[in-house]
Design an enzyme around this catalytic site. Structure first.
Site, mmCIF file in Angstrom:
data_model
loop_
_atom_site.group_PDB
_atom_site.id
_atom_site.type_symbol
_atom_site.label_atom_id
_atom_site.label_comp_id
_atom_site.label_asym_id
_atom_site.label_seq_id
_atom_site.Cartn_x
_atom_site.Cartn_y
_atom_site.Cartn_z
ATOM 1 C CG ASN A 165 -0.326 -0.108 2.523
ATOM 2 O OD1 ASN A 165 0.840 -0.478 2.622
ATOM 3 N ND2 ASN A 165 -1.049 0.265 3.568
ATOM 4 N N GLY A 242 3.017 -4.679 7.879
ATOM 5 C CA GLY A 242 1.983 -5.483 7.235
ATOM 6 C C GLY A 242 0.941 -5.891 8.251
ATOM 7 C CD GLU A 264 5.355 0.854 12.797
ATOM 8 O OE1 GLU A 264 6.173 1.474 13.467
ATOM 9 O OE2 GLU A 264 4.129 0.921 12.988
ATOM 10 C CG LEU A 265 2.362 -5.756 13.390
ATOM 11 C CD1 LEU A 265 2.223 -6.759 14.508
ATOM 12 C CD2 LEU A 265 2.962 -6.389 12.150
ATOM 13 C CB CYS A 298 -1.917 0.428 9.027
ATOM 14 S SG CYS A 298 -0.649 1.665 9.010
#
Ligand SMILES: NC(=O)C1=CN([C@@H]2O[C@H](COP(=O)(O)OP(=O)(O)OC[C@H]3O[C@@H](n4cnc5c(N)ncnc54)[C@H](OP(=O)(O)O)[C@@H]3O)[C@@H](O)[C@H]2O)C=CC1
Ligand SMILES: O=C(O)[C@H](O)CS(=O)(=O)O
Length: 491
Positions: A165, A242, A264-265, A298
């Site tokens: 993204n 992700g 970084e979720l 996100c």
């Protein structure tokens, strides 16, 4: 506009930026497994066939990085800063071409793609400056004959896995601090969007970043590449952006080597509109926050909570504003919504919508795929959202804005915090006491107050709970690429 018959290279001022090979040890290389196809989400046509590296080739890239890192760590911070600054300059000089390549492979409107290039480049600029400020410290000895000094040294080889993204910025947000710290870097971009990464490699080489310091391994087998990153003893740092499920898997895999990890979720951002908010500002913020990148970030608002007294007015204003926005090919002028990344993404939006309708939600705008076909979907607003609906606990990752009604602060804070995620949150209010109380009560790594856009290189971006580990950006961002050592000396 990129039609089925338009050669992407013909749109570029510098066609050499469209690189289909991987970049290993300072060489552009083909894949032992042949190639994989990259398609344009707006048209479905093939944009490029990209080198598909084997696990052995990935291991070779790690070995090249390990060898190069030893000399790179000997450069002074200022010397590293100079080549990073040159890399930043080249990104900005080629912003238009990099934006076109990004839109072609990911679909976001060109204006947003160019914005991502500037955002991504800002991390290289910022950490070029930080390279000169990696300070140690001296500590007063605990005995008269003892002297203690603390050094900060690069951790070694860092490997990154990044999503489709933000195919430029998610790499530079990691490579910037890693290279500034004196680490070497092996980037594995998402299979869907490798061209932004290989273009970064072209410019890294031109900037004078030494061979082996920055590598891009393009592969179609993400699990196999992830296993090599986690199992190869030369890799001392894994940085991932992700989904939370994949983050959990990588953490389990990296545990065997006790590897330093940054995660970084996923997110599930609440966007709260109080009755004392500036409604027009809140509508503008909600649009930017919910529909940026077609809802595929996100930190997008996933749940919009509106206090009862202003609910109807906010819903009407939001509907009126969104109805004016244009869906189309991201390379067309004036388009605000490109396609979603693929049909799977459309199916998730439709599933959340069907679930909500079945539980009583009402569609007041959109709700169906665009007449453009493919993975285009109309921006959608639903009212009557309730906490039993799927989008209350799951990230939609698409252009679906659910409006929840609430009565008071305690109720909305409880709803906002009722999630396993904790990345970004937002609210609009004017009363200062309310602003302080709500900002302190929200269990998130990021709180936007009277703004829907919080992304910047100067702040420590990251989540709490199951949204991640560590921070990216700000002077904190370099710490994850450094080891701390103290020297205790008898004098
Ligand atoms: N917190 C943050 O900053 C961000 C979080 N996200 C979250 O990620 C999700 C959307 O991105 P999406 O790409 O679908 O997420 P995924 O987690 O599916 O993929 C992210 C990256 O991981 C790779 N990957 C997938 N499975 C494995 C595996 N078993 N081992 C190693 N690598 C693997 C993917 O490769 P490939 O695609 O080639 O299969 C991709 O490069 C959303 O949940 C979103 O919230 C996304 C961006 C930023
Ligand atoms: O991948 C993402 O969603 C990004 O982390 C969001 S941001 O950094 O561009 O805000």
């Amino acid at each position: 506009m990129l039609t089925k018959n338009t050669e992407l290279k013909s749109l570029l001022k510098d066609p050499t930026l469209l690189e289909t090979r991987a970049y290993v040890g300072g060489q552009f290389v083909d894949g032992d497994k042949g190639t994989f196809v990259v398609t344009n989400p707006a048209r479905g046509d093939v944009v490029a066939e990209v080198a598909d590296l084997s696990r052995a080739q990935v291991a070779g890239a790690i070995a090249q990085a390990e060898a190069a890192q030893k000399d790179w760590a000997k450069w002074t911070g200022k010397e590293r800063a100079n080549v990073l600054r040159k890399w930043f300059d080249l990104m900005m000089e080629n912003q238009d071409d990099l934006g076109i390549i990004l839109t072609a492979e990911m679909g976001k409107p060109l204006a947003e793609a160019k914005g991502e290039i500037a955002y991504g480049a800002s991390f290289i600029e910022f950490f070029a400056e930080e390279a000169k400020r990696i300070y140690g410290e001296t500590i007063p000895g605990h005995q008269r004959d003892k002297r203690i000094t603390v050094l900060k040294q690069p951790i070694g080889v860092a490997a990154s896995i990044t999503p489709w993204n933000f195919p430029n910025a998610m790499i530079t947000r990691k490579a910037g601090p890693a290279l500034a710290a004196g680490c070497a870097f092996v980037a594995r971009p998402a299979e869907l969007t490798p061209l932004s990464a290989t273009a970064l490699a072209v410019l890294a080489e031109r900037a004078g970043i030494p061979a082996g310091v920055f590598n891009v391994v393009t592969t179609s087998d993400a699990p196999e590449t992830g296993l090599e990153f986690c199992e190869n003893p030369a890799v001392r740092k894994l940085t991932f952006t992700g989904s939370t499920p994949v983050g959990r898997l990588l953490l389990r895999q990296a545990a065997d080597q006790v590897m330093k990890c940054s995660m970084e979720l996923g997110g599930n951002a609440p966007f709260i509109v109080f009755d004392d908010a500036d409604l027009d500002a809140a509508v503008e913020g909600a649009i930017m926050c919910k529909f940026r990148n077609n809802g595929q970030t996100c930190v997008c608002a996933n749940r919009i909570y509106v206090q009862a007294g202003v609910y109807d007015a906010f819903a009407a204003k939001l509907k009126e504003a969104v109805a004016k926005m244009k869906v189309g090919d991201g390379l067309e002028d004036g388009v605000q919504f490109g396609p979603l990344i693929n049909d799977k993404a459309v199916e998730k939006v439709e599933a959340h919508l069907a679930d909500a309708q079945a539980k009583g939600a009402e569609i007041i705008l959109g709700g169906t795929p665009s007449e453009l076909g493919g993975s285009f979907f109309q921006p959608t607003i639903v009212t009557g959202a309730t906490t039993d609906m799927q989008f209350s606990t799951e990230e939609t990752f698409g252009p679906l804005a659910p409006l929840f009604k609430f009565e008071d602060e305690d109720e909305v804070i409880a709803m906002a915090n009722d999630t396993i995620f904790g990345l970004a949150s937002y609210f609009y209010a004017k009363d200062l006491s309310r602003v302080y109380k709500v900002a302190e009560a929200l269990e998130y790594g990021i709180v936007g107050v009277n703004t829907g856009i919080i992304s910047t290189e100067v702040a420590p971006f990251g989540g709490v709970k199951q949204s991640g580990l560590g921070r990216e950006g700000s002077h904190h961002g370099i710490e994850d690429y450094l080891e701390m050592k103290y020297i205790c000396m008898s004098v």
